[in-house]
Write a protein that holds these residues in place. Sequence first.
Motif, PDB file in Angstrom:
ATOM      1  N   MET A 156     -13.391   5.812  25.767  1.00  0.00           N
ATOM      2  CA  MET A 156     -13.995   6.327  27.079  1.00  0.00           C
ATOM      3  C   MET A 156     -14.990   5.470  28.216  1.00  0.00           C
ATOM      4  N   LYS A 157     -14.631   5.493  28.706  1.00  0.00           N
ATOM      5  CA  LYS A 157     -15.089   4.291  30.077  1.00  0.00           C
ATOM      6  C   LYS A 157     -14.475   2.915  30.052  1.00  0.00           C
ATOM      7  N   THR A 158     -13.257   2.600  29.020  1.00  0.00           N
ATOM      8  CA  THR A 158     -12.929   1.492  28.969  1.00  0.00           C
ATOM      9  C   THR A 158     -11.722   0.973  30.171  1.00  0.00           C
ATOM     10  N   VAL A 159     -11.953   0.220  30.662  1.00  0.00           N
ATOM     11  CA  VAL A 159     -11.327   0.047  31.614  1.00  0.00           C
ATOM     12  C   VAL A 159      -9.762  -0.678  31.302  1.00  0.00           C
ATOM     13  N   THR A 167      -5.536  -1.393  38.687  1.00  0.00           N
ATOM     14  CA  THR A 167      -7.073  -0.963  37.021  1.00  0.00           C
ATOM     15  C   THR A 167      -7.476  -0.153  37.431  1.00  0.00           C
ATOM     16  N   PHE A 168      -7.940   0.665  36.179  1.00  0.00           N
ATOM     17  CA  PHE A 168      -8.439   1.611  36.158  1.00  0.00           C
ATOM     18  C   PHE A 168      -9.658   2.387  35.093  1.00  0.00           C
ATOM     19  N   ARG A 169     -10.012   2.984  35.356  1.00  0.00           N
ATOM     20  CA  ARG A 169     -11.329   3.141  34.057  1.00  0.00           C
ATOM     21  C   ARG A 169     -10.807   4.587  33.846  1.00  0.00           C
ATOM     22  N   LYS A 170     -10.869   5.318  32.190  1.00  0.00           N
ATOM     23  CA  LYS A 170     -10.395   6.174  31.253  1.00  0.00           C
ATOM     24  C   LYS A 170     -12.133   6.795  31.470  1.00  0.00           C
ATOM     25  N   ASP A 171     -11.626   8.283  32.292  1.00  0.00           N
ATOM     26  CA  ASP A 171     -13.526   9.013  31.947  1.00  0.00           C
ATOM     27  C   ASP A 171     -13.147  10.083  31.387  1.00  0.00           C
ATOM     28  N   GLU A 172     -12.229  10.991  30.906  1.00  0.00           N
ATOM     29  CA  GLU A 172     -12.515  12.034  30.339  1.00  0.00           C
ATOM     30  C   GLU A 172     -11.091  12.869  30.683  1.00  0.00           C
ATOM     31  N   LEU A 173     -11.397  13.655  29.394  1.00  0.00           N
ATOM     32  CA  LEU A 173     -10.037  14.747  29.335  1.00  0.00           C
ATOM     33  C   LEU A 173     -10.324  15.745  29.350  1.00  0.00           C
ATOM     34  N   ARG A 175      -8.158  18.960  29.910  1.00  0.00           N
ATOM     35  CA  ARG A 175      -7.558  19.777  29.185  1.00  0.00           C
ATOM     36  C   ARG A 175      -6.022  19.002  28.580  1.00  0.00           C
ATOM     37  N   LYS A 176      -4.972  18.137  28.928  1.00  0.00           N
ATOM     38  CA  LYS A 176      -4.318  17.938  27.980  1.00  0.00           C
ATOM     39  C   LYS A 176      -4.401  15.845  28.259  1.00  0.00           C
ATOM     40  N   ARG A 177      -4.522  15.799  29.587  1.00  0.00           N
ATOM     41  CA  ARG A 177      -4.388  14.569  30.666  1.00  0.00           C
ATOM     42  C   ARG A 177      -5.712  13.582  30.195  1.00  0.00           C
ATOM     43  N   PHE A 178      -5.711  12.398  30.772  1.00  0.00           N
ATOM     44  CA  PHE A 178      -6.949  11.852  31.453  1.00  0.00           C
ATOM     45  C   PHE A 178      -7.613  11.525  32.315  1.00  0.00           C
ATOM     46  N   LYS A 179      -8.607  11.969  33.047  1.00  0.00           N
ATOM     47  CA  LYS A 179      -8.872  11.676  33.812  1.00  0.00           C
ATOM     48  C   LYS A 179      -9.374  10.761  34.514  1.00  0.00           C
ATOM     49  N   CYS A 180      -8.659   9.649  35.152  1.00  0.00           N
ATOM     50  CA  CYS A 180      -9.096   7.978  35.157  1.00  0.00           C
ATOM     51  C   CYS A 180      -9.292   7.594  36.140  1.00  0.00           C
ATOM     52  N   MET A 181     -10.160   6.881  36.784  1.00  0.00           N
ATOM     53  CA  MET A 181     -10.276   6.036  38.190  1.00  0.00           C
ATOM     54  C   MET A 181      -9.555   5.197  38.469  1.00  0.00           C
ATOM     55  N   GLU A 182      -8.986   4.882  40.225  1.00  0.00           N
ATOM     56  CA  GLU A 182      -8.704   3.551  39.655  1.00  0.00           C
ATOM     57  C   GLU A 182      -9.541   2.604  40.669  1.00  0.00           C
ATOM     58  N   VAL A 197       0.029   1.160  28.564  1.00  0.00           N
ATOM     59  CA  VAL A 197      -1.110   0.778  29.339  1.00  0.00           C
ATOM     60  C   VAL A 197      -2.113  -0.516  28.781  1.00  0.00           C
ATOM     61  N   PHE A 198      -2.842  -1.192  29.084  1.00  0.00           N
ATOM     62  CA  PHE A 198      -2.861  -3.115  29.279  1.00  0.00           C
ATOM     63  C   PHE A 198      -4.087  -2.865  29.603  1.00  0.00           C
ATOM     64  N   PRO A 199      -5.418  -2.540  27.835  1.00  0.00           N
ATOM     65  CA  PRO A 199      -6.642  -2.676  28.060  1.00  0.00           C
ATOM     66  C   PRO A 199      -7.097  -4.160  28.717  1.00  0.00           C
ATOM     67  N   VAL A 200      -8.087  -4.093  29.532  1.00  0.00           N
ATOM     68  CA  VAL A 200      -8.431  -5.684  30.410  1.00  0.00           C
ATOM     69  C   VAL A 200     -10.247  -5.860  29.985  1.00  0.00           C
ATOM     70  N   SER A 201     -10.372  -4.442  29.325  1.00  0.00           N
ATOM     71  CA  SER A 201     -12.743  -4.441  29.442  1.00  0.00           C
ATOM     72  C   SER A 201     -12.574  -3.109  28.351  1.00  0.00           C
ATOM     73  N   GLY A 202     -14.012  -3.617  27.830  1.00  0.00           N
ATOM     74  CA  GLY A 202     -14.753  -2.701  26.912  1.00  0.00           C
ATOM     75  C   GLY A 202     -15.842  -1.874  27.555  1.00  0.00           C
ATOM     76  N   ASP A 203     -16.045  -2.485  28.784  1.00  0.00           N
ATOM     77  CA  ASP A 203     -17.224  -1.849  29.459  1.00  0.00           C
ATOM     78  C   ASP A 203     -17.121  -0.651  30.085  1.00  0.00           C
TER      79      ASP A 203
END
Length: 203
Positions: A156-159, A167-173, A175-182, A197-203
């Motif tokens: 979670m929170k990986t960009v 680019t997006f940030r993974k925020d929360e699950l 139901r069956k999909r992940f909510k991600c913010m552009e 997808v292609f991770p660019v940051s672990g922050d």
Amino acid sequence: MDKERILAKYVPAEAAPIVARWIDYFKCDFKVSKGRNTKFGDYRPPYNGDNHRISVNYNLNPYAFLVTTVHEFAHLQTWNEYKGGARPHGLEWKLNFKKMMRPFFEKEVFPADLKHAINSYLENPAASSCSDLNLFRALKRYDQQSQGVAVESLAMKTVFMLKDGRTFRKDELVRKRFKCMEINTRRIYLFSPLAEVFPVSGD
């Protein structure tokens, strides 16, 4: 041009003659489309004198391309039978999807693991093959090697980045999909757990 020869670039060779016959029999405009993030394929009925139209993403592996093609031809057959009077993915479509898969099973087009996954999916086909995670995982195993990873494997929170550079940030699950913010627009999108997808940051 030779439909079978062209189709054999996208589907398993033994499946190409069947799909070519469908295109001719149904008088269908069949298009190999650019890759689309939101869908694998599309069907449009023959309004205003147009032919039936089907498009399938060019960048699918041969088995995913074939499953998507059958999915869309099942829409075509259902439209022919009910002229829009059936629900898009209702019982009528499900029965046609099962029926139109049969010749590919008879020809042993699919490897054993995929045949099992497709049979499980056919017990109650969903609106999209990519919404059935078991089938989608089985199909993804036949993709060419990529440097991408599945969204579900990220912390979670990986960009991460898409192939188009967004680019997006993974925020929360949800139901069956992940909510991600552009990142640039701060708009929220829902991603399939298996979206590449292609991770660019672990922050």
